[in-house]
Structure formats: C-alpha cells, structure tokens
Design a protein around this motif. Sequence first.
Motif, PDB file in Angstrom:
ATOM      1  N   GLY A  47       0.817  -1.202   0.000  1.00 14.23           N
ATOM      2  CA  GLY A  47       0.000   0.000   0.000  1.00 14.23           C
ATOM      3  C   GLY A  47       0.855   1.257   0.000  1.00 14.23           C
ATOM      4  O   GLY A  47       1.696   1.457  -0.882  1.00 14.23           O
ATOM      5  N   THR A  48       0.680   2.089   1.007  1.00 19.07           N
ATOM      6  CA  THR A  48       1.463   3.322   1.129  1.00 19.07           C
ATOM      7  C   THR A  48       2.952   3.045   1.090  1.00 19.07           C
ATOM      8  O   THR A  48       3.729   3.810   0.498  1.00 19.07           O
ATOM      9  N   TYR A 144      -6.848   6.872   3.183  1.00 23.06           N
ATOM     10  CA  TYR A 144      -7.667   8.085   3.201  1.00 23.06           C
ATOM     11  C   TYR A 144      -7.246   9.131   2.174  1.00 23.06           C
ATOM     12  O   TYR A 144      -7.768  10.240   2.173  1.00 23.06           O
ATOM     13  N   TYR A 145      -6.287   8.802   1.308  1.00 19.42           N
ATOM     14  CA  TYR A 145      -5.859   9.833   0.355  1.00 19.42           C
ATOM     15  C   TYR A 145      -5.810   9.283  -1.070  1.00 19.42           C
ATOM     16  O   TYR A 145      -5.853   8.080  -1.307  1.00 19.42           O
ATOM     17  N   ALA A 351     -12.172   9.431   0.076  1.00 18.47           N
ATOM     18  CA  ALA A 351     -12.863   8.365   0.797  1.00 18.47           C
ATOM     19  C   ALA A 351     -12.908   7.082  -0.026  1.00 18.47           C
ATOM     20  O   ALA A 351     -13.148   7.113  -1.232  1.00 18.47           O
ATOM     21  N   LEU A 352     -12.647   5.955   0.618  1.00 18.79           N
ATOM     22  CA  LEU A 352     -12.832   4.625   0.033  1.00 18.79           C
ATOM     23  C   LEU A 352     -12.080   4.427  -1.274  1.00 18.79           C
ATOM     24  O   LEU A 352     -12.519   3.686  -2.161  1.00 18.79           O
ATOM     25  N   GLU A 446     -12.197  19.161   4.061  1.00 21.11           N
ATOM     26  CA  GLU A 446     -12.777  18.615   5.282  1.00 21.11           C
ATOM     27  C   GLU A 446     -14.063  17.844   5.021  1.00 21.11           C
ATOM     28  O   GLU A 446     -14.538  17.091   5.869  1.00 21.11           O
ATOM     29  N   HIS A 447     -14.681  18.029   3.841  1.00 21.87           N
ATOM     30  CA  HIS A 447     -15.904  17.307   3.506  1.00 21.87           C
ATOM     31  C   HIS A 447     -15.636  16.126   2.580  1.00 21.87           C
ATOM     32  O   HIS A 447     -16.558  15.572   1.987  1.00 21.87           O
ATOM     33  N   ALA A 448     -14.361  15.716   2.477  1.00 22.63           N
ATOM     34  CA  ALA A 448     -14.018  14.582   1.616  1.00 22.63           C
ATOM     35  C   ALA A 448     -14.181  13.250   2.330  1.00 22.63           C
ATOM     36  O   ALA A 448     -14.107  12.202   1.691  1.00 22.63           O
ATOM     37  N   LEU A 449     -14.407  13.286   3.633  1.00 18.72           N
ATOM     38  CA  LEU A 449     -14.542  12.067   4.416  1.00 18.72           C
ATOM     39  C   LEU A 449     -15.955  11.953   4.972  1.00 18.72           C
ATOM     40  O   LEU A 449     -16.679  12.946   5.055  1.00 18.72           O
ATOM     41  N   PRO A 450     -16.370  10.757   5.356  1.00 23.21           N
ATOM     42  CA  PRO A 450     -17.669  10.620   6.029  1.00 23.21           C
ATOM     43  C   PRO A 450     -17.744  11.493   7.282  1.00 23.21           C
ATOM     44  O   PRO A 450     -16.726  11.932   7.818  1.00 23.21           O
ATOM     45  N   ARG A 451     -18.939  11.694   7.780  1.00 28.27           N
ATOM     46  CA  ARG A 451     -19.184  12.661   8.842  1.00 28.27           C
ATOM     47  C   ARG A 451     -19.046  12.028  10.225  1.00 28.27           C
ATOM     48  O   ARG A 451     -19.209  10.820  10.396  1.00 28.27           O
TER      49      ARG A 451
END
Length: 501
Positions: A47-48, A144-145, A351-352, A446-451
Amino acid sequence: MAATEPDYADVLIIGAGISGIGAAYRIHEKNPRLTYTILERRARIGGTWDLFRYPGIRSDSDIFTLSFPYEPWTRPETVADGADIREYLTATARRYGIDQHIRFDTRVLSADWDSTTDTWNVQAQHDGQARTYRARFVFFGTGYYNYDEPYTPGFPGIENFRGEVVHPQFWPEALDYTRKRVVVIGSGATAISLIPALARRAGHVTMLQRSPTYMLSLARIDPAVQRIRKMLPRSVSHQVVRFRNAMVQVLLFVMFRKAPEFGRRLVRNRTVAALPSGYPVDVHFRPRYNPWDQRMCFVVDDDLFEHISDGRADVVTDHIDHVDGDGIVLRSGARVDADIIVTATGLQLQALGGVTLSIDGTEMKPTERFVYKEYLLEDVPNMAWCIGYTNASWTLRADMTARAVAKLLAYMDSHGYTHAYPHRGPGPMQEKRTWDLEAGYIQRAEHALPRSGTKRPWHVRHNYLLDAIDHRFDRIEESMVFGRAPAVARSDSESGAESVA
C-alpha cells in the motif's frame, strides 16, 4: 458464449497494505470457515509503503505500534525505513498464507449492494480487462488519500523552470540529485524525512516553508526498548513494548494538548540544543499554532538539525512569489536558486479509494453518511472502512477495526443474519470534523470524508486508550439492524429486518 460467473468470496478486502493484511488475519482467525479475497491495485504488497519510494521514506510514528500485535518487529529500529516496513508486511502475509488470497493489479471501480441477495457486486479492472466479484461483506483497507493525484498548488511560472520538478508521491527512480541544488517546498513529515537523505548526496538542500512546523527529536534505536527485548521472550517483549509506546503516545498527546505552553517550551529547548548557537530558532522552528493542532513531525537522531549545522541544508521561511528558469523568487524579494524543485506539498483526501458505491443501483455518497464506531457507515449494509488515528500509529486503530469486523461477522454467522448496518434514527445530530487537526490537507477537503457526530457510537474519536476500553466492552447490537435476505430467509416469520436497539 455464456457470461462468466463472478468470482465469489464471503469477504472481499480492498487493499493489501497494513489495513488489508491486518483485516485478513483477524477475520480468518475468528471466522476460519469464511472465504476471503484481497484486491490490490498495485503489483506488490505494501500500500502506502509500496507507493512512496522517495529517499529517506520512513515511518512517522514508532514501528512497534505500527506493526501488528501478533507479528513481532524483529529489527532494532524504533523508526523504520519504508522498504523494511514493506518487507515486514510481505513476510507477515506469507507467514499466514494471506498472500495466496491476493489478486494483484486489480483496481476496484465500483461496488453495488443487491438487497435481494444481500451481496455486493464489485466491478474491477485487471490488466485492462473488466472483472466482476461478488461478496457478502466488503472491507475497505484503502487509506484516506488519493493515490493518483497528490496536492500540488499552482506556483506561478513553474512551467518556466529549466530544472526538474518532482512530487515525492511519484519519485523517479532514475533521478540523479548528486551535487545538485535541491529546494524542498514544505515542512511536513515527508520533507523532514526526505531532506536528510537528499543532503547526503546533493550539493545543497533548502527547505522552503511558509510557516514553521513542530519537530521533536526521536532516537532511531531506543535503549529502553532494547533492554526490554533482552529481558523477555520475543512475543512477550513485543506486547510490552507495543503497549508501553502506545501509552507514551497517549500521554504525550494529552500533555501537549492540556499544557500547550509547556509543550512549546519543551520542543523549543530541545531544538535550540540541537542547532548551532545563535541560530534563528524562533524564525524557522516556532509555529504559530499549539502543539498537536497539526501532527507532530519527528526528527530522527537529530539528522535534519545536523545537516543544517554542517551547512548541507538550510531553512527559508517565506512565501513563493513566482518561479523562473533558475529557481524560486520569494515575496521578500529574495530568491532560492535550484536545479531540482521537490513539491512536498501534501496529500488530497479521498474516501474509500475513490470507489463508487451504490445501493440497489442508486449511488450513495459516503461523505453524506455518519461513521459508526469509527468503522461502519450509516445505513450501509455489510461494509467497513479502516481509518487510522491522526495522533498515533495507524495500526492501533486498524487492528481494533479488523477485530470489530471479525466479531461482527461471527455474530452474523451464528445468528444466520445475511446483512447488518448501523441506523442512526430520526432527528438531527451535532457534527464535528472527522479529523480534528488543523493540517492543510484536512482544511482543504474537510468534507471529503464521512461525517462524525459528537457522541458515541457516531463519534470519530482520536484517543487510543478510550477506544481500547470501548472496544473491550462493546455491545455489538447497539444501534444496529440485522436481517436476512428473502432468498435465504428460513421462514416468513424470520424474513425482513430485525432491529436491535
């Protein structure tokens, strides 16, 4: 010709990095009857730690908490190089037979939940060919990226630069920086590990930053850890060191947050001691924010400070006005000439892994859903996503997530349920950031991830100690809906959804 039947697995794991390998181990450990397949878009495990290959790539947290609790880290380092971490993951996957379940060079594009059969239909590409997979449960170990598009701000005139421009996320293997003038734009964890490695061969390296970052020195090899490892058997010492280091991380974080002025003085005093007398520490190493408002950077064995002291590297704190053919012109009127510009300017949240999700053919935006117990999404059946901590090692939460998923699968299997999802119920919920840092990559998206809500079980918390306590006493039925697909219902009285409050 008849259509090819989709490949089926009880559990489909997306990603063969720390999260995916850990999930495979924990799920199989608790549910040996379940089949699983790992889909990995790259050609190797890691992965990373396979993607990033720039000079000096290393962990930005201690390796004992970054490693798995069931597979001891055997090397002496507390801070490990990226290549060694990837080799550790590869060896772990081989040791437990996980590597036999990986399908490499397979990029997942979309996943659609079919409520008539309680299965996910997953569309992927392998070597340019379309592939379809079907699974009862999907686990996203995608991080997450965005792997394809790092964050690179537009620098006026960058197209006029006659040298090479490189982003660490896509470091060219053939890049020769020997005796070259290198400017690294940025002062985050990537820059801090990259600059000392470059300085060993480059003519000179400049770290160009808009504002300072907190940097704390850390020993590559911790004498206390080595003493513990000599006294105890390997498996026991690994658990002791892992727990000890995790608690140190928690206590340091709490101390810095509760006593920020003390934290400022502590970091400053250690930086002053590591740099030459008279060095302008308050210009280049005194951040405007409090400790841990952004992630702390670790300088290993004072390597960055040593290269600044011997003149092989320096720090410039200023804003970029524009780039010309020979380097960077700053707003102050000064300039930094360069042969190579490295844009260590950060990541883009995603996300995902960018996979498109839908439920019964209707697209679902994960960013519009609340996170439940930090691993499930509101009203999304049979799907988990692993997201790590911002203030501690990724694996600390990743392993808790993997165990929680394994426990959920075992519960579903023992009760004959074919679907499960968290349900929030009616009414508004107070919301906060999923990640509570002021880092640029979070503020930009900040709105790229679930809440995240502000109260459990909808609260994404960054406190390993409290999470570990909650995990031990977790009530699996809390705010969950369980049920069976019509096709597998045992009787009319058993069909439909069963809520457990």
